[in-house]
Design a protein around this motif. Structure first.
Motif, short mmCIF file in Angstrom:
data_model
loop_
_atom_site.label_atom_id
_atom_site.label_comp_id
_atom_site.label_asym_id
_atom_site.label_seq_id
_atom_site.Cartn_x
_atom_site.Cartn_y
_atom_site.Cartn_z
N LEU A 25 0.85 -1.19 0.00
CA LEU A 25 0.00 0.00 0.00
C LEU A 25 0.89 1.24 0.00
N LEU A 26 0.59 2.14 -0.93
CA LEU A 26 1.44 3.32 -1.09
C LEU A 26 0.64 4.61 -0.89
N ASN A 27 1.40 5.66 -0.65
CA ASN A 27 0.82 7.00 -0.52
C ASN A 27 -0.09 7.13 0.71
N MET A 28 0.18 6.36 1.74
CA MET A 28 -0.66 6.43 2.94
C MET A 28 0.00 7.17 4.09
N LYS A 76 6.14 2.85 2.25
CA LYS A 76 5.27 1.78 1.79
C LYS A 76 4.80 0.94 2.98
N THR A 103 -4.85 9.52 -1.20
CA THR A 103 -5.41 8.46 -2.02
C THR A 103 -4.53 7.22 -1.97
N VAL A 104 -5.11 6.10 -1.59
CA VAL A 104 -4.35 4.86 -1.44
C VAL A 104 -4.10 4.21 -2.81
N VAL A 105 -2.85 3.87 -3.04
CA VAL A 105 -2.44 3.18 -4.25
C VAL A 105 -1.89 1.83 -3.83
N SER A 106 -2.06 0.80 -4.64
CA SER A 106 -1.56 -0.50 -4.21
C SER A 106 -0.85 -1.23 -5.33
N SER A 107 -0.11 -2.22 -4.90
CA SER A 107 0.68 -3.04 -5.80
C SER A 107 0.98 -4.35 -5.07
#
Lengths: 120, 127
Positions: A25-28, A76, A103-107
């Protein structure tokens, strides 16, 4: 063991679009958030609680900043699920949601690298 | 004490209803993105997040005072109005953050075009 993602046949890997049991989870979080002990504990609790709605969370790693040293994976959040399907469910549920107004981004992350705590 | 605090505080997660609506922005990183592309993408997303906050006027100030920094001593203008209100300080903080992100983006891609409503901060020295 037994169901390790690395052992999955290539065809299934493609079908999953590179999905693994490790959701990133990114940008958190900001580096500032992670410096504060209480804040750090709160973030872990918030993330675990929300992720567990999609399946059991086996482990969770949020790298913390170190002085005068670059920390791989800083910023991250790595969440280990027990099944790839759960990680995918979590990705669907959480991507695009807001966390502390970001805004949550994921990978996904490679399972072997995660086991070795390799976040670079 | 931890348990007690937990009961009092609100989760940082936003609700399902406020899921990202940033047009044209994906929130799932494709597995074939290089680290460099990923970095550019994240910077871009952060800038868009801040743009949306500044444009809508909803600056995202946490309701929970525990998630806010302590208020500084008030500063009043000539007309007796407080200058450093919480809104003003948050806006300033967001603009500063955006400025740093624009600088990072420019460093990674010299052809980067900053958002239309972005202005570099005043270069004149402030007391």
């Amino acid at each position: 063991p037994g169901m390790a993602g690395a052992a999955m046949p290539p065809a299934i890997m493609t079908k999953f679009g590179g999905a693994t049991k490790i959701l990133v989870l990114l940008n958190m979080v900001t580096v500032e958030d992670l410096k504060d002990d209480e804040e750090y504990e709160d973030i872990i609790e918030d993330v675990r609680e929300e992720c567990e709605k999609n399946g059991p969370v086996k482990s969770l790693v949020i790298p913390r900043p170190k002085e005068d040293e670059e920390v791989p994976g800083l910023g991250k959040i790595f969440v280990e699920f027990t099944a790839v399907g759960d990680a995918q469910k979590a990705q669907l549920a959480l991507s695009g949601r807001k966390f502390a107004n970001r805004t949550v981004v994921s990978s996904y992350w490679d399972e072997d690298k995660y086991t070795a705590r390799d976040f670079a | 004490a931890r348990k007690e605090r937990k009961r009092r505080r609100k989760s940082r997660w936003g609700g399902e209803e406020e899921k990202s609506t940033l047009p044209g922005l994906m929130t799932v990183i494709p597995p074939n993105m290089t680290p460099m592309q990923q970095e550019c993408f994240l910077i871009h997303l952060k800038i868009e997040d801040i743009n949306a906050k500044l444009r809508s006027g909803d600056l995202g100030i946490p309701e929970d005072p525990g998630q806010r920094s302590p208020s500084p001593e008030p500063i009043y203008g000539a007309n007796g109005q407080r200058l450093n209100t919480r809104e003003f300080r948050w806006k300033q903080r967001l603009e500063k953050e955006r400025h740093e992100l624009v600088q990072q983006a420019t460093k990674l891609n010299p052809k980067y075009n900053p958002p239309a409503d972005y202005k570099p901060p005043d270069s004149r020295v402030q007391d």
